[in-house]
Design a protein around this motif. Structure first.
Motif, PDB file in Angstrom:
ATOM      1  N   LEU A 308       4.067 -19.594  -3.156  1.00 52.86           N
ATOM      2  CA  LEU A 308       3.945 -18.343  -2.473  1.00 52.86           C
ATOM      3  C   LEU A 308       4.226 -17.194  -3.346  1.00 52.86           C
ATOM      4  O   LEU A 308       5.254 -17.127  -4.031  1.00 52.86           O
ATOM      5  CB  LEU A 308       4.806 -18.209  -1.220  1.00 52.86           C
ATOM      6  N   PHE A 309       3.526 -15.991  -3.142  1.00 52.91           N
ATOM      7  CA  PHE A 309       3.630 -15.043  -3.788  1.00 52.91           C
ATOM      8  C   PHE A 309       3.678 -13.572  -3.003  1.00 52.91           C
ATOM      9  O   PHE A 309       2.894 -13.564  -1.992  1.00 52.91           O
ATOM     10  CB  PHE A 309       2.505 -14.654  -4.693  1.00 52.91           C
ATOM     11  N   ARG A 310       4.857 -12.769  -3.103  1.00 49.98           N
ATOM     12  CA  ARG A 310       4.832 -11.368  -2.513  1.00 49.98           C
ATOM     13  C   ARG A 310       3.985 -10.519  -3.271  1.00 49.98           C
ATOM     14  O   ARG A 310       4.096 -10.302  -4.467  1.00 49.98           O
ATOM     15  CB  ARG A 310       6.331 -10.934  -2.222  1.00 49.98           C
ATOM     16  N   SER A 311       2.950  -9.795  -2.702  1.00 48.30           N
ATOM     17  CA  SER A 311       2.096  -8.873  -3.498  1.00 48.30           C
ATOM     18  C   SER A 311       2.039  -7.545  -2.460  1.00 48.30           C
ATOM     19  O   SER A 311       1.883  -7.663  -1.372  1.00 48.30           O
ATOM     20  CB  SER A 311       0.991  -9.457  -3.790  1.00 48.30           C
ATOM     21  N   ALA A 312       1.844  -6.569  -3.181  1.00 42.58           N
ATOM     22  CA  ALA A 312       1.520  -5.351  -2.411  1.00 42.58           C
ATOM     23  C   ALA A 312       0.161  -5.323  -2.049  1.00 42.58           C
ATOM     24  O   ALA A 312      -0.871  -5.967  -2.650  1.00 42.58           O
ATOM     25  CB  ALA A 312       1.652  -4.155  -3.600  1.00 42.58           C
ATOM     26  N   PRO A 313      -0.287  -4.598  -0.688  1.00 44.59           N
ATOM     27  CA  PRO A 313      -1.392  -4.649  -0.244  1.00 44.59           C
ATOM     28  C   PRO A 313      -2.497  -3.989  -1.349  1.00 44.59           C
ATOM     29  O   PRO A 313      -2.047  -2.895  -2.286  1.00 44.59           O
ATOM     30  CB  PRO A 313      -1.343  -3.708   1.037  1.00 44.59           C
ATOM     31  N   MET A 314      -3.801  -4.610  -1.593  1.00 42.70           N
ATOM     32  CA  MET A 314      -4.468  -4.169  -2.558  1.00 42.70           C
ATOM     33  C   MET A 314      -5.586  -3.077  -2.147  1.00 42.70           C
ATOM     34  O   MET A 314      -5.804  -2.203  -2.960  1.00 42.70           O
ATOM     35  CB  MET A 314      -5.133  -5.557  -2.944  1.00 42.70           C
ATOM     36  N   TYR A 315      -5.955  -3.078  -0.798  1.00 43.73           N
ATOM     37  CA  TYR A 315      -7.148  -1.911  -0.565  1.00 43.73           C
ATOM     38  C   TYR A 315      -6.387  -0.950   0.227  1.00 43.73           C
ATOM     39  O   TYR A 315      -6.629   0.124  -0.212  1.00 43.73           O
ATOM     40  CB  TYR A 315      -8.051  -2.837   0.096  1.00 43.73           C
ATOM     41  N   TYR A 316      -5.992  -1.265   1.384  1.00 44.00           N
ATOM     42  CA  TYR A 316      -5.155  -0.303   2.295  1.00 44.00           C
ATOM     43  C   TYR A 316      -3.593  -0.375   2.054  1.00 44.00           C
ATOM     44  O   TYR A 316      -3.001  -1.273   2.264  1.00 44.00           O
ATOM     45  CB  TYR A 316      -5.685  -0.324   3.941  1.00 44.00           C
ATOM     46  N   SER A 317      -3.082   0.667   1.210  1.00 41.61           N
ATOM     47  CA  SER A 317      -1.912   0.691   0.822  1.00 41.61           C
ATOM     48  C   SER A 317      -0.763   0.905   1.830  1.00 41.61           C
ATOM     49  O   SER A 317       0.314   0.548   1.656  1.00 41.61           O
ATOM     50  CB  SER A 317      -1.718   1.517  -0.388  1.00 41.61           C
ATOM     51  N   ASN A 318      -0.888   1.537   2.824  1.00 40.88           N
ATOM     52  CA  ASN A 318       0.000   1.972   3.978  1.00 40.88           C
ATOM     53  C   ASN A 318       0.417   0.901   4.882  1.00 40.88           C
ATOM     54  O   ASN A 318      -0.073   0.915   6.094  1.00 40.88           O
ATOM     55  CB  ASN A 318      -0.418   3.182   4.628  1.00 40.88           C
ATOM     56  N   GLN A 319       0.868  -0.519   4.302  1.00 37.64           N
ATOM     57  CA  GLN A 319       1.162  -1.295   5.173  1.00 37.64           C
ATOM     58  C   GLN A 319       2.231  -2.235   4.720  1.00 37.64           C
ATOM     59  O   GLN A 319       2.142  -2.017   3.181  1.00 37.64           O
ATOM     60  CB  GLN A 319      -0.002  -2.259   5.658  1.00 37.64           C
ATOM     61  N   PRO A 320       2.739  -3.071   5.027  1.00 36.52           N
ATOM     62  CA  PRO A 320       3.990  -4.051   4.544  1.00 36.52           C
ATOM     63  C   PRO A 320       3.276  -4.717   3.281  1.00 36.52           C
ATOM     64  O   PRO A 320       1.830  -5.060   3.428  1.00 36.52           O
ATOM     65  CB  PRO A 320       4.462  -4.882   5.473  1.00 36.52           C
ATOM     66  N   ASP A 321       4.204  -5.196   2.409  1.00 32.95           N
ATOM     67  CA  ASP A 321       3.548  -6.324   1.530  1.00 32.95           C
ATOM     68  C   ASP A 321       3.204  -7.505   2.107  1.00 32.95           C
ATOM     69  O   ASP A 321       3.845  -7.823   3.212  1.00 32.95           O
ATOM     70  CB  ASP A 321       4.905  -6.580   0.361  1.00 32.95           C
ATOM     71  N   PHE A 322       2.349  -8.241   1.490  1.00 35.73           N
ATOM     72  CA  PHE A 322       1.802  -9.596   1.880  1.00 35.73           C
ATOM     73  C   PHE A 322       2.654 -10.800   1.222  1.00 35.73           C
ATOM     74  O   PHE A 322       3.329 -10.751   0.306  1.00 35.73           O
ATOM     75  CB  PHE A 322       0.478  -9.792   1.422  1.00 35.73           C
ATOM     76  N   VAL A 323       2.768 -11.815   1.952  1.00 38.69           N
ATOM     77  CA  VAL A 323       2.976 -13.188   1.374  1.00 38.69           C
ATOM     78  C   VAL A 323       1.592 -14.065   1.363  1.00 38.69           C
ATOM     79  O   VAL A 323       0.966 -14.164   2.188  1.00 38.69           O
ATOM     80  CB  VAL A 323       3.863 -13.847   2.111  1.00 38.69           C
TER      81      VAL A 323
END
Length: 740
Positions: A308-323
């Motif tokens: 599993l990888f934690r990553s910043a949102p790629m397209y719409y940035s104003n939201q929490p990080d993803f797993v």
């Protein structure tokens, strides 16, 4: 053959050979012709095949073709027909052949007429013998068009330039304007994934636009595809017969990428599918686990999972990080039926609400690959159109697919795509994590994690003491560990030193559980692992809040361990050893071990290859038992069934271990160690004593050297006794080798 005798002054007679390859040429004579009533500036080039063997020997122009006279005759022809219109370039060429070129001592000639055109360079090449019809080639070069071309998302969103070159062999009249305009209009509205398909379909189009075309060659160049080149591209050559039964792809007004192959035929039976999974709302790990359980309920069987990888949102940035991660599944469902089941899991089971594209969601499941199929419909494109631009898809996917597996569209290895994308992916854009209790995530890879040893044993090889069994003494040590900022406390109640007498399961539980219970009360946020090879000890420990089970045997000593790890979802250190505590030292001969039914994708020494292979087989068994890859931490087992030189090799070549990949020739299962957390435990080990000649408690500096070497070669976690000095070692080594 020989013909006439030739005599030259002062030379004896000799036989002259007939030369049929001698050529007299005129290049780019400016000419103005009247074509269809319109004056057309042309450039005329001609090659007349003759034999000037006697002229060159005697230096006498009478025996050759005088190009000055030829040029004058061409001018005379131009003047003669200055008010007479030819219906086409072909008719003009025929007149030049008959009235000018074949009036000379010439039996074969070529004539090239080039004309100005606003879109491309145009040349008509005619070649004929005096008694035959001309062979005609139309060349259209440097035809520039902007089009959608490529498989990457950015290539689907904006047009890019391509340059076309066409060569058509013709049997009669043609219209340059018709062919050029047809090609421009078609290419500008096309949406091809590959230049190969674009080139082929332009060839099909050319046969439609030029009814007299018998053969066509098309080249397509992408001038901006790769830096530091003038362009890259392809060319195809086809006859009319080659493509007469192949329909022209029409991608006008298409909302999705056109399917360039034959319609995907999905046969009944089992299919291998790779899914991307992600979450950034609620308890992310819980959402992912629920989604995988729901897949299983629908007979979509999970065969393997990624890290599993934690990553910043790629397209719409104003939201929490993803797993994010990827899953390999096996199913008998067809693509559209599979998509329907996935949408039910997203929207009906986990309550996803789609307010806008790429927005927050409790779960997101995407079909990335379905066998090797190319599949397109209005709501489903396979392979996934965005997969090659997403690090959070390619990184976990490459943990599940072999290095030689090709992308169905690009025909490049998927690993190569990740290798290229990784160059532009920042380290903090993609953070691997180990899920632990309380919906927490333990990140690794950016800095070395320190695992501090807490033995509650009287007989451990280096720190065994009766005081270890006193809970007050033990908790004071934990307090020091927490104050020093260790990342993990590793609690053990049974010594695993080679040859040690093993305490009973009940005794181990009595030692471990009271301490663990107090740690959880006093240090609720501390990450705790329990060092045990017994499934029941692991079960009881997890019930009291243990985050990780550290199994030095890798499941060898308790066949129920994998089942428990799968059910609990706990983090699991997969240690390498052979035999058992009493026999392992006698099982350190790796030269005698056959590779088995496993393909390794790199060359390894017997020791490294043996350790990696045995760990890989264990991971395959764990996956079959339901253990998720994101639970696994790999420990090559320094000191367990290893000689001194083996331990040193494992430290020295740790990067090779981190890049290990194998394919089971028996089951077809692929296992890689890419991005799996690596734990190294050199602390006070016997091999350090063998080198320094010092007893365990005096091996601090030797341990420091080994720890630093482990970090330099890629260890993510180091397990140590002397946590305070090793904290400094890790900080300095990270600053040197990880540039923190």
């Amino acid at each position: 053959m020989f013909s006439a005798l030739v005599r030259s002054p002062g030379l004896k007679p000799f036989m002259r050979r007939v030369h049929t390859g001698d050529t007299v040429s005129i290049k780019n004579l400016r000419y103005c012709g009247l074509i269809n009533g319109r004056r057309m500036p042309l450039s005329l080039s001609t090659d007349l095949i003759t034999d000037f063997g006697q002229a060159s020997t005697d230096d006498d122009l009478r025996y050759s073709i005088n190009y000055a006279v030829l040029s004058r005759d061409l001018r005379s022809f131009e003047k003669k027909y200055s008010h007479n219109s030819f219906r086409s370039l072909l008719q003009l060429g025929e007149g030049i052949f008959n009235e000018v070129l074949f009036s000379t001592n010439c039996k074969r000639a070529t004539l090239t007429l080039t004309m100005d055109h606003p879109d491309c360079d145009v040349a008509v090449e005619m070649s004929r013998d005096k008694s035959d019809r001309p062979k005609i080639t139309l060349r259209l070069d440097n035809l520039g068009v902007d089009t959608i071309i490529g498989v990457f998302k950015e290539e689907r969103l904006a047009k890019q330039p391509v340059v076309l070159n066409l060569a058509l062999d013709l049997a009669g009249e043609f219209s340059v304007d018709s062919i050029v305009s047809s090609a421009k209009n078609y290419v500008s509205r096309s949406q091809f994934k590959t230049v190969e398909a674009l080139a082929l379909n332009v060839a099909k189009l050319a046969f439609q636009a030029a009814e007299n075309a018998r053969h066509c060659k098309v080249s397509v160049l992408k001038p901006k595809a790769i830096d530091e080149t003038d362009g890259v591209g392809v060319s195809v050559a086809r006859s009319r017969a080659d493509v007469q039964r192949q329909p022209l792809v029409d991608s006008q007004s298409s909302d999705y990428v056109p399917n360039l192959s034959k319609t995907a035929i999905v046969r009944d039976g089992k299919h291998t599918v790779y899914l991307a999974v992600g979450s950034n709302q609620g308890s992310q790990l819980t959402n992912i686990i629920i989604a995988l359980d729901e897949l299983a309920k629908r007979n979509i069987n999970v065969r393997a999972t990624s890290s599993l990888f934690r990553s910043a949102p790629m397209y719409y940035s104003n939201q929490p990080d993803f797993v994010n991660g990827c899953v390999k599944v096996e199913t008998e469902l067809r693509p559209q039926d599979l998509l329907k089941q996935i949408k039910e899991i997203e929207y009906e089971v986990l309550g996803r609400v789609k307010h806008f594209d790429n927005g927050p969601r409790p779960i997101d499941l995407d079909i990335i690959l379905y066998d090797e199929a190319i599949y397109n419909s209005a709501d489903l494109t396979i392979p996934h159109i965005s997969m090659l631009e997403r690090p959070f898809v390619l990184a976990p996917l490459c943990q599940l697919v072999p290095p030689d597996m090709l992308h169905p569209v690009t025909a490049e290895p998927i690993h190569s795509h990740w290798h290229q994308l990784r160059k532009t992916t920042r380290a903090d854009d993609l953070q691997p994590v180990i899920p632990i209790s309380g919906a927490r995530m333990l990140p690794y890879g950016s800095r070395t994690l320190l695992m501090s040893i807490l033995n509650v044993t009287p007989d451990s090889f280096s720190d065994g003491a009766a005081s270890n069994l006193e809970i007050g003494h033990t908790l004071s040590r934990v307090e020091r560990m927490a104050a020093a900022g260790v990342d993990i406390v590793d609690l053990g109640g049974c010594s695993t030193r080679p040859g040690s007498e093993q305490v009973s399961e009940a005794e181990e539980l009595d030692r471990v559980l009271p301490v663990l219970e107090q740690i959880r009360k006093q240090f609720p946020e501390l990450v705790v692992s329990v060092d045990t090879y017994r499934a029941e000890v692991a079960r009881a420990s997890v019930q009291l809040g243990a985050d990780i089970i550290n199994d030095v045997s890798g499941g060898l000593l308790d066949d129920k361990m994998y089942e428990f790890v799968a059910q609990s979802g706990v983090g699991y250190v997969l240690g390498h050893m052979r035999g058992n505590i009493a026999t392992m030292n006698a099982l350190s001969n790796y030269d005698e071990v056959a590779p088995g039914e496993v393909k390794q994708f790199s060359d390894y020494s017997p020791v490294m290859g043996g350790v990696c292979r045995e760990l890989g087989v264990a991971i395959e068994k764990m996956q079959e038992a339901g253990v998720r890859r994101w639970q696994v931490i790999i420990d090559p087992g320094l000191g367990f069934a290893k000689k001194t030189e083996h331990n040193l090799e494992l430290i020295r070549d740790l990067k090779k271990l981190a890049q290990y990949r194998q394919l089971s020739l028996e089951t077809g299962q692929y296992v890689s160690f890419d991005d799996v957390a690596l734990l190294m435990g050199p602390s006070r080990k016997q091999f350090i004593g063998g080198i320094t000649g010092k007893p365990p408690k005096d091996r601090v500096f030797g341990t420091a050297a080994a720890v630093s070497a482990c970090i330099a070669n890629g260890a993510d976690i180091v397990r140590v006794h002397d946590f305070e000095p090793m904290k400094d070692v890790a900080l300095v080594a990270d600053s040197i080798y990880r540039t923190l």
